[in-house]
Design a protein around this motif. Sequence first.
Motif, PDB file in Angstrom:
ATOM      1  N   GLY A 135       0.793  -1.223   0.000  1.00  0.00           N
ATOM      2  CA  GLY A 135       0.000   0.000   0.000  1.00  0.00           C
ATOM      3  C   GLY A 135       0.820   1.265   0.000  1.00  0.00           C
ATOM      4  O   GLY A 135       0.275   2.366   0.162  1.00  0.00           O
ATOM      5  N   ARG A 136       2.139   1.146  -0.200  1.00  0.00           N
ATOM      6  CA  ARG A 136       3.004   2.322  -0.281  1.00  0.00           C
ATOM      7  C   ARG A 136       3.011   2.865  -1.696  1.00  0.00           C
ATOM      8  O   ARG A 136       2.920   2.103  -2.665  1.00  0.00           O
ATOM      9  N   GLN A 137       3.131   4.175  -1.817  1.00  0.00           N
ATOM     10  CA  GLN A 137       3.136   4.773  -3.151  1.00  0.00           C
ATOM     11  C   GLN A 137       4.492   4.572  -3.810  1.00  0.00           C
ATOM     12  O   GLN A 137       5.530   4.953  -3.286  1.00  0.00           O
ATOM     13  N   LEU A 138       4.470   3.963  -4.998  1.00  0.00           N
ATOM     14  CA  LEU A 138       5.685   3.743  -5.769  1.00  0.00           C
ATOM     15  C   LEU A 138       6.023   4.963  -6.604  1.00  0.00           C
ATOM     16  O   LEU A 138       7.175   5.371  -6.717  1.00  0.00           O
ATOM     17  N   THR A 139       5.006   5.517  -7.230  1.00  0.00           N
ATOM     18  CA  THR A 139       5.193   6.646  -8.127  1.00  0.00           C
ATOM     19  C   THR A 139       3.852   7.344  -8.330  1.00  0.00           C
ATOM     20  O   THR A 139       2.797   6.758  -8.092  1.00  0.00           O
ATOM     21  N   SER A 140       3.928   8.595  -8.762  1.00  0.00           N
ATOM     22  CA  SER A 140       2.716   9.327  -9.124  1.00  0.00           C
ATOM     23  C   SER A 140       2.567   9.427 -10.638  1.00  0.00           C
ATOM     24  O   SER A 140       1.612  10.039 -11.124  1.00  0.00           O
ATOM     25  N   ASP A 141       3.497   8.839 -11.374  1.00  0.00           N
ATOM     26  CA  ASP A 141       3.447   8.850 -12.835  1.00  0.00           C
ATOM     27  C   ASP A 141       2.972   7.485 -13.329  1.00  0.00           C
ATOM     28  O   ASP A 141       3.723   6.515 -13.323  1.00  0.00           O
ATOM     29  N   ALA A 142       1.723   7.441 -13.770  1.00  0.00           N
ATOM     30  CA  ALA A 142       1.130   6.163 -14.184  1.00  0.00           C
ATOM     31  C   ALA A 142       1.557   5.732 -15.574  1.00  0.00           C
ATOM     32  O   ALA A 142       1.212   4.629 -16.002  1.00  0.00           O
ATOM     33  N   THR A 143       2.301   6.567 -16.288  1.00  0.00           N
ATOM     34  CA  THR A 143       2.641   6.257 -17.677  1.00  0.00           C
ATOM     35  C   THR A 143       3.961   5.505 -17.811  1.00  0.00           C
ATOM     36  O   THR A 143       4.332   5.110 -18.922  1.00  0.00           O
ATOM     37  N   THR A 144       4.668   5.274 -16.730  1.00  0.00           N
ATOM     38  CA  THR A 144       5.968   4.619 -16.809  1.00  0.00           C
ATOM     39  C   THR A 144       5.815   3.101 -16.806  1.00  0.00           C
ATOM     40  O   THR A 144       4.826   2.556 -16.317  1.00  0.00           O
ATOM     41  N   TRP A 145       6.827   2.412 -17.313  1.00  0.00           N
ATOM     42  CA  TRP A 145       6.813   0.945 -17.300  1.00  0.00           C
ATOM     43  C   TRP A 145       6.811   0.429 -15.872  1.00  0.00           C
ATOM     44  O   TRP A 145       6.215  -0.604 -15.574  1.00  0.00           O
ATOM     45  N   ARG A 146       7.496   1.158 -14.973  1.00  0.00           N
ATOM     46  CA  ARG A 146       7.570   0.728 -13.583  1.00  0.00           C
ATOM     47  C   ARG A 146       6.187   0.703 -12.940  1.00  0.00           C
ATOM     48  O   ARG A 146       5.868  -0.187 -12.149  1.00  0.00           O
ATOM     49  N   ALA A 147       5.356   1.684 -13.270  1.00  0.00           N
ATOM     50  CA  ALA A 147       4.010   1.735 -12.698  1.00  0.00           C
ATOM     51  C   ALA A 147       3.219   0.493 -13.081  1.00  0.00           C
ATOM     52  O   ALA A 147       2.573  -0.137 -12.236  1.00  0.00           O
ATOM     53  N   ASN A 148       3.276   0.115 -14.345  1.00  0.00           N
ATOM     54  CA  ASN A 148       2.493  -1.020 -14.831  1.00  0.00           C
ATOM     55  C   ASN A 148       3.086  -2.356 -14.395  1.00  0.00           C
ATOM     56  O   ASN A 148       2.363  -3.341 -14.263  1.00  0.00           O
ATOM     57  N   TRP A 149       4.382  -2.395 -14.141  1.00  0.00           N
ATOM     58  CA  TRP A 149       5.058  -3.627 -13.743  1.00  0.00           C
ATOM     59  C   TRP A 149       5.009  -3.846 -12.234  1.00  0.00           C
ATOM     60  O   TRP A 149       4.729  -4.941 -11.753  1.00  0.00           O
ATOM     61  N   SER A 150       5.281  -2.790 -11.460  1.00  0.00           N
ATOM     62  CA  SER A 150       5.453  -2.923 -10.009  1.00  0.00           C
ATOM     63  C   SER A 150       4.229  -2.517  -9.197  1.00  0.00           C
ATOM     64  O   SER A 150       4.162  -2.823  -8.005  1.00  0.00           O
ATOM     65  N   GLY A 151       3.275  -1.824  -9.802  1.00  0.00           N
ATOM     66  CA  GLY A 151       2.106  -1.369  -9.060  1.00  0.00           C
ATOM     67  C   GLY A 151       1.062  -2.462  -8.904  1.00  0.00           C
ATOM     68  O   GLY A 151       0.621  -3.054  -9.891  1.00  0.00           O
ATOM     69  N   GLU A 152       0.663  -2.740  -7.655  1.00  0.00           N
ATOM     70  CA  GLU A 152      -0.393  -3.723  -7.445  1.00  0.00           C
ATOM     71  C   GLU A 152      -1.771  -3.109  -7.674  1.00  0.00           C
ATOM     72  O   GLU A 152      -2.713  -3.799  -8.046  1.00  0.00           O
ATOM     73  N   GLN A 153      -1.876  -1.795  -7.469  1.00  0.00           N
ATOM     74  CA  GLN A 153      -3.135  -1.113  -7.723  1.00  0.00           C
ATOM     75  C   GLN A 153      -2.863   0.329  -8.111  1.00  0.00           C
ATOM     76  O   GLN A 153      -1.820   0.894  -7.775  1.00  0.00           O
ATOM     77  N   GLY A 154      -3.818   0.904  -8.828  1.00  0.00           N
ATOM     78  CA  GLY A 154      -3.703   2.288  -9.237  1.00  0.00           C
ATOM     79  C   GLY A 154      -4.889   3.102  -8.754  1.00  0.00           C
ATOM     80  O   GLY A 154      -6.003   2.592  -8.679  1.00  0.00           O
ATOM     81  N   ILE A 155      -4.629   4.363  -8.405  1.00  0.00           N
ATOM     82  CA  ILE A 155      -5.675   5.307  -8.016  1.00  0.00           C
ATOM     83  C   ILE A 155      -5.538   6.530  -8.920  1.00  0.00           C
ATOM     84  O   ILE A 155      -4.446   7.088  -9.048  1.00  0.00           O
ATOM     85  N   PHE A 156      -6.647   6.924  -9.541  1.00  0.00           N
ATOM     86  CA  PHE A 156      -6.619   8.029 -10.501  1.00  0.00           C
ATOM     87  C   PHE A 156      -7.658   9.079 -10.146  1.00  0.00           C
ATOM     88  O   PHE A 156      -8.829   8.743  -9.877  1.00  0.00           O
ATOM     89  N   LEU A 157      -7.239  10.345 -10.166  1.00  0.00           N
ATOM     90  CA  LEU A 157      -8.154  11.476 -10.042  1.00  0.00           C
ATOM     91  C   LEU A 157      -8.284  12.092 -11.419  1.00  0.00           C
ATOM     92  O   LEU A 157      -7.313  12.585 -11.994  1.00  0.00           O
ATOM     93  N   LEU A 158      -9.501  12.033 -11.969  1.00  0.00           N
ATOM     94  CA  LEU A 158      -9.771  12.514 -13.311  1.00  0.00           C
ATOM     95  C   LEU A 158     -10.584  13.797 -13.264  1.00  0.00           C
ATOM     96  O   LEU A 158     -11.430  13.980 -12.394  1.00  0.00           O
ATOM     97  N   ARG A 159     -10.317  14.672 -14.232  1.00  0.00           N
ATOM     98  CA  ARG A 159     -11.080  15.901 -14.371  1.00  0.00           C
ATOM     99  C   ARG A 159     -11.619  16.010 -15.782  1.00  0.00           C
ATOM    100  O   ARG A 159     -10.901  15.770 -16.748  1.00  0.00           O
ATOM    101  N   ARG A 160     -12.884  16.339 -15.885  1.00  0.00           N
ATOM    102  CA  ARG A 160     -13.489  16.566 -17.197  1.00  0.00           C
ATOM    103  C   ARG A 160     -13.121  17.955 -17.686  1.00  0.00           C
ATOM    104  O   ARG A 160     -13.300  18.955 -17.014  1.00  0.00           O
ATOM    105  N   ASP A 161     -12.529  18.034 -18.865  1.00  0.00           N
ATOM    106  CA  ASP A 161     -12.092  19.325 -19.422  1.00  0.00           C
ATOM    107  C   ASP A 161     -13.276  20.134 -19.958  1.00  0.00           C
ATOM    108  O   ASP A 161     -14.318  19.579 -20.270  1.00  0.00           O
TER     109      ASP A 161
END
Length: 211
Positions: free
Chosen positions: A185-211
Amino acid sequence: MDATVIPPRTDIRGDLRRIADMVSTGARVLDVGCGDGALLDLLTREKGVDGRGMELGMDGVRECVSRGLSVIQGDADTDLKDYPSDAFDYVILSQTLQATRDPRGVLLQMLRIGRRVIVSFPNFGYWRVRLALLLTGRMPVTDRLGFQWWETPNIHFCTIADFTALCAQLGGVTVERSAILDHAGRQLTSDATTWRANWSGEQGIFLLRRD
């Protein structure tokens, strides 16, 4: 007789606290698939939100109502259309996107009725999941994907890379903030676009804004 006072929850998951950190104090919030109301209770007590919830299972609805939370029974796939546009500051879908029949449609409805949307989900691209599938040839069972294939409510597995690609395809949606968490549950990165995020992240949390 005095009304029963239910004490604050003490068993809050780390990912729910990170979601709470993304929500502004006093905001109008709809928690979709709110389960037993742990997040909604946290937001109400610590952020003073005007919170509402929707939960498919009646057991969860009863638990929420017993804690004084405003929660109704509803299905994200069919009932979000009944909410007016811009009805909430935040619409939250925590660990539920993969269990919906139409994830893209649900996400679009959430973006319609909320100024911001927070989505969290288990990452099927997590290295332990990939390794288990490679070595055993069977669908993995993990803490976040804790069901056998024949009993799982999860019907649309996705990776962090899949989700970021979907957001780009939708158009008019900005990923305002993200948190990629490891097994503890520790934050690995705040950049979800990296290979590390997709490889090492067990879960992702995203805050989206409608433009």
